[in-house]
Structures are given as C-alpha cells and as structure tokens.
Design an enzyme around this catalytic site. Structure first.
Site, mmCIF file in Angstrom:
data_model
loop_
_atom_site.group_PDB
_atom_site.id
_atom_site.type_symbol
_atom_site.label_atom_id
_atom_site.label_comp_id
_atom_site.label_asym_id
_atom_site.label_seq_id
_atom_site.Cartn_x
_atom_site.Cartn_y
_atom_site.Cartn_z
ATOM 1 N N GLY A 72 29.702 8.956 61.036
ATOM 2 C CA GLY A 72 29.753 8.968 62.633
ATOM 3 C C GLY A 72 28.861 9.943 63.112
ATOM 4 O O GLY A 72 27.910 9.867 64.179
ATOM 5 N N CYS A 83 31.062 15.432 59.026
ATOM 6 C CA CYS A 83 32.604 14.989 59.476
ATOM 7 C C CYS A 83 33.253 14.597 58.333
ATOM 8 O O CYS A 83 32.844 15.020 57.282
ATOM 9 C CB CYS A 83 31.989 13.953 60.599
ATOM 10 N N ARG A 111 1.002 8.903 51.124
ATOM 11 C CA ARG A 111 1.316 7.349 51.305
ATOM 12 C C ARG A 111 2.727 7.237 52.196
ATOM 13 O O ARG A 111 2.832 6.204 52.794
ATOM 14 C CB ARG A 111 1.722 6.686 50.028
ATOM 15 N N HIS A 112 3.455 8.269 52.441
ATOM 16 C CA HIS A 112 4.551 8.213 53.085
ATOM 17 C C HIS A 112 4.381 8.306 54.755
ATOM 18 O O HIS A 112 5.405 8.136 55.519
ATOM 19 C CB HIS A 112 5.568 9.170 52.731
ATOM 20 N N ARG A 117 4.669 5.264 56.659
ATOM 21 C CA ARG A 117 5.786 4.487 57.082
ATOM 22 C C ARG A 117 6.636 5.338 57.863
ATOM 23 O O ARG A 117 7.435 5.026 58.678
ATOM 24 C CB ARG A 117 6.434 4.531 55.492
ATOM 25 N N ASP A 145 33.019 17.938 62.954
ATOM 26 C CA ASP A 145 34.346 17.634 63.728
ATOM 27 C C ASP A 145 35.558 18.550 63.147
ATOM 28 O O ASP A 145 35.311 19.193 62.217
ATOM 29 C CB ASP A 145 34.366 16.177 63.965
ATOM 30 N N HIS A 146 36.564 18.234 63.600
ATOM 31 C CA HIS A 146 37.781 18.789 63.158
ATOM 32 C C HIS A 146 37.981 18.662 61.547
ATOM 33 O O HIS A 146 38.751 19.563 61.002
ATOM 34 C CB HIS A 146 39.133 18.370 63.769
ATOM 35 N N ARG A 158 35.367 14.873 53.592
ATOM 36 C CA ARG A 158 36.372 14.002 52.961
ATOM 37 C C ARG A 158 35.814 13.379 51.508
ATOM 38 O O ARG A 158 36.523 12.396 50.981
ATOM 39 C CB ARG A 158 36.992 13.269 53.895
ATOM 40 N N HIS A 163 9.870 12.035 50.846
ATOM 41 C CA HIS A 163 9.533 10.795 51.180
ATOM 42 C C HIS A 163 9.769 10.510 52.718
ATOM 43 O O HIS A 163 8.862 9.909 53.535
ATOM 44 C CB HIS A 163 10.068 9.546 50.549
ATOM 45 N N ASN A 164 10.932 10.844 53.378
ATOM 46 C CA ASN A 164 11.311 10.239 54.648
ATOM 47 C C ASN A 164 11.302 11.474 55.786
ATOM 48 O O ASN A 164 11.351 11.271 56.845
ATOM 49 C CB ASN A 164 12.821 9.718 54.823
ATOM 50 N N THR A 187 33.350 11.348 56.880
ATOM 51 C CA THR A 187 32.481 10.798 56.096
ATOM 52 C C THR A 187 30.947 11.186 56.126
ATOM 53 O O THR A 187 30.278 10.909 55.215
ATOM 54 C CB THR A 187 32.631 9.261 56.544
ATOM 55 N N GLY A 188 30.646 11.955 57.142
ATOM 56 C CA GLY A 188 29.283 12.224 57.391
ATOM 57 C C GLY A 188 28.479 11.041 58.256
ATOM 58 O O GLY A 188 27.522 11.208 58.735
HETATM 59 C C1 RB5 Z 1 37.683 11.648 62.072
HETATM 60 O O1 RB5 Z 1 39.283 11.174 61.821
HETATM 61 C C2 RB5 Z 1 36.526 10.682 61.155
HETATM 62 O O2 RB5 Z 1 36.695 9.473 61.978
HETATM 63 C C3 RB5 Z 1 35.317 11.619 61.366
HETATM 64 O O3 RB5 Z 1 35.236 12.640 60.853
HETATM 65 C C4 RB5 Z 1 34.247 10.749 60.519
HETATM 66 O O4 RB5 Z 1 34.632 10.288 59.428
HETATM 67 C C5 RB5 Z 1 33.570 9.637 61.532
HETATM 68 O O5 RB5 Z 1 32.613 9.098 61.020
#
Ligand code: RB5
Length: 146
Positions: free
Chosen positions: A70, A65, A132-133, A136, A8-9, A109, A98-99, A67-68
């Site tokens: 969403g 994004c 073994r994985h 699962r 995203d942005h 961020r 494993h996964n 946080t990664g």
């Molecule tokens: C965007 O502001 C923020 O919500 C998005 O990049 C992300 O962190 C969502 O999970």
C-alpha cells in the site's frame, strides 16, 4: 546522500532499525514518520516519501508498511517516482540496475530484519546501468504524460 523514510504503524520498529542501518552506511535520513504505534493511513506517508524524492529533497526513498504494498503504491503515484516493492534482494538489486528505481518498499510483516538489511544493501549498493535500459525507463516515464 539523503534517504527519505516513511512507514505506517505496523513498521515503526522496523523503520528504526533500518534508519540506524542506513545511517551507519553513511546516508543522511529524513524520517517522515510515523513514529507512533497508533493505527494510521499508509497513503499519507507513502506520498510524503514520493514527494521528497520527486522534489529532490531526498536522493532515494524507503517505504515500509505491513506488506510494503500500500505505501509503495502511494509513493509511486507521485510523478517521477519508480518504486520497487519486494521481499528478496535479487529484485531489489535488479530494480536499481535495470529500472532505476528511486523508492524501495518492503513489508515489516513479510521480511525479517536480516532479510530487510540484505534488501536495502542490494538496492543501495548497486547503480543504474543505463544503456539498453534507458529507452524502457523513458517509456515508463512517458506513461505519466498520457
Ligand atoms: C495495515 O494494517 C496494513 O494494511 C498496511 O500496513 C499495509 O500492509 C498495506 O498495504
């Protein structure tokens, strides 16, 4: 090997750095955007990466994004996708071994560029152990059928 990347942005600059980094590692990149700094909705890009991986247009996906979280949730909604959302290399490595994760997600961020590169290295340079994985991972995929 092809990697679909979506963001995203909040992650345009990080995406460009990681794109170049994985290209230098020998991967072909499918850049699904966004490449604009205007606010946008991460589910659109997460789903595009998930679909590229599920359809085998790409071997792997990377979503970024703020946080990664969403964009990783969005990619993981696509049938056949297993996402690792993480902020350190150990989890990235074990998620491959494993996964058998096929999408890596992290936050522009949350982690700096050098940490992001280490995460990408551990994720791309390790392979699924099977054994073994397998039972699962099969159980994970059966959830999609219920
Ligand atoms: C965007 O502001 C923020 O919500 C998005 O990049 C992300 O962190 C969502 O999970």
């Amino acid at each position: 090997m092809k990697i679909a990347i979506g963001n995203d942005h909040s992650a345009v600059e990080m995406k460009n750095i990681i794109r170049k980094y994985v290209e230098e590692k020998g991967y072909e990149v499918i850049d699904l955007g966004t490449n604009a700094n205007e606010s946008c909705d991460y589910p659109i890009y997460g789903e595009m990466v998930g679909r590229a991986v599920a359809s085998k247009e790409a071997d792997y996906g990377i979503t970024i994004c703020g946080t990664g979280i969403g964009i990783g949730i969005a990619a993981g909604k696509v049938k056949g996708v297993r996402v690792c959302t993480c902020s350190e290399p150990y989890s990235a490595r074990l998620s491959r071994m494993h996964n058998n994760t096929n999408v890596l997600s992290f936050g522009a961020r949350v982690v700096g560029v050098e940490m992001a590169k280490m995460i990408v290295d551990e994720w791309l340079d390790n392979t699924y152990e099977g054994g073994r994985h397998e039972r699962r991972v099969a159980q994970l995929m059966e959830i999609e059928e219920r």
